[in-house]
Design an enzyme around this catalytic site. Sequence first.
Site, mmCIF file in Angstrom:
data_model
loop_
_atom_site.group_PDB
_atom_site.id
_atom_site.type_symbol
_atom_site.label_atom_id
_atom_site.label_comp_id
_atom_site.label_asym_id
_atom_site.label_seq_id
_atom_site.Cartn_x
_atom_site.Cartn_y
_atom_site.Cartn_z
ATOM 1 N N LYS A 54 -35.232 -32.779 -76.791
ATOM 2 C CA LYS A 54 -34.516 -33.673 -75.868
ATOM 3 C C LYS A 54 -35.113 -33.590 -74.474
ATOM 4 O O LYS A 54 -35.312 -34.596 -73.798
ATOM 5 C CB LYS A 54 -33.017 -33.306 -75.837
ATOM 6 C CG LYS A 54 -32.280 -33.679 -77.120
ATOM 7 C CD LYS A 54 -30.867 -33.100 -77.177
ATOM 8 C CE LYS A 54 -30.212 -33.451 -78.523
ATOM 9 N NZ LYS A 54 -28.860 -32.854 -78.682
ATOM 10 N N GLN A 98 -25.143 -28.314 -75.905
ATOM 11 C CA GLN A 98 -25.586 -28.362 -77.304
ATOM 12 C C GLN A 98 -24.582 -27.660 -78.216
ATOM 13 O O GLN A 98 -24.158 -26.538 -77.950
ATOM 14 C CB GLN A 98 -26.977 -27.709 -77.424
ATOM 15 C CG GLN A 98 -27.616 -27.853 -78.794
ATOM 16 C CD GLN A 98 -27.947 -29.284 -79.200
ATOM 17 O OE1 GLN A 98 -28.211 -30.131 -78.344
ATOM 18 N NE2 GLN A 98 -27.918 -29.572 -80.485
ATOM 19 N N ASP A 121 -23.482 -37.702 -74.212
ATOM 20 C CA ASP A 121 -23.294 -37.584 -75.669
ATOM 21 C C ASP A 121 -22.242 -38.580 -76.174
ATOM 22 O O ASP A 121 -22.134 -38.813 -77.378
ATOM 23 C CB ASP A 121 -22.806 -36.167 -76.016
ATOM 24 C CG ASP A 121 -23.914 -35.263 -76.533
ATOM 25 O OD1 ASP A 121 -24.836 -35.770 -77.194
ATOM 26 O OD2 ASP A 121 -23.835 -34.046 -76.281
HETATM 27 N N1 GUN Z 1 -25.482 -30.730 -82.170
HETATM 28 C C1 GUN Z 1 -25.899 -31.549 -83.185
HETATM 29 N N2 GUN Z 1 -25.971 -32.821 -82.778
HETATM 30 C C2 GUN Z 1 -25.588 -32.836 -81.481
HETATM 31 C C3 GUN Z 1 -25.475 -33.866 -80.512
HETATM 32 O O1 GUN Z 1 -25.725 -35.048 -80.755
HETATM 33 N N3 GUN Z 1 -25.060 -33.457 -79.273
HETATM 34 C C4 GUN Z 1 -24.752 -32.178 -78.978
HETATM 35 N N4 GUN Z 1 -24.342 -31.902 -77.744
HETATM 36 N N5 GUN Z 1 -24.861 -31.188 -79.864
HETATM 37 C C5 GUN Z 1 -25.271 -31.526 -81.103
#
Ligand code: GUN
Length: 289
Positions: A54, A98, A121
């Site tokens: 990311k 995350q 998100d």
């Molecule tokens: N863990 C798995 N997918 C995601 C996501 O799209 N966002 C976040 N913050 N954590 C995740």
Amino acid sequence: MTARWIDGKAIADEIRLEIAHRVKEFVSQTKYKPHLAAVLVGENPASEVYIKNKRLACEKVGMESTLHLLPADIRMPALLDVIASLNRDPTVHGILVQFPLPGELDEGTVVHAIDPAKDVDAFHPLTVGLLVEGKPRFLPCTPEGVHQLLLRSGIEIPHKHVVVVGRSSLVGRPLSIMLSQKGPHADATVTLCHSRTKDLAYHCKQADILVAALGRPEAITANMVRPGAVVIDVGIHRTSAGKLIGDVAFDEVARVASAITPVPGGVGPMTVTMLLENTLRAAIFQRQA
Ligand code: GUN
């Protein structure tokens, strides 16, 4: 029939190029970069890879990203303090914590603590509420990734019967809301199936567009797919031999579908792309606020 592959990597690259141009324009107008703050708690190897991807993606489109590494034994009040300070920081436009969080840390409380204006998100209840109202501020990354894959592959959505398998709050449920909404890029009739659905194969077979987001490796088999249907695979699993597979039994389903997303290289690259889109939107939104 042999299905056309929907190339998520190529479509994601195309969108990222467009985002990079918009970021450049934003920077030239404001003299600062859209900025994503990523919070990683503990040492989960999969999460470390996701965060790295990311952050790299942010840099490639000209955005800033900072990483806030926190120890696995952090207590909830200290984690909430970090989020509060990122909420207050005017140079931070998007906040991503995350998941999964280690130990007893409560993800729901964390989601609620993030400033909705920085909720890239799209997990915060206010963001979800705006989406349900039909006035979205941020769109959830994976569902919007699926939506964009369909649009940019020239697959018509209005009047189609979309069957979504899996009712998670991350993917299935928001996607079913998005595709059933009014508008030229939605207007689908949506069936949402889940683990308690009776005769899943029957419902899947009614789909013009079948979205597999149930989180079970190769659970969607050829006998569940109407010949000529479009099949989108949101799942990703690693076999004991190290191969990546999805929720769809790819080889057999590709023989009956008209179009299908591969795993990897289908929905995956789109999720990060939509995070970039939301970070840019957050920066624009905060500038106007
Ligand atoms: N863990 C798995 N997918 C995601 C996501 O799209 N966002 C976040 N913050 N954590 C995740």
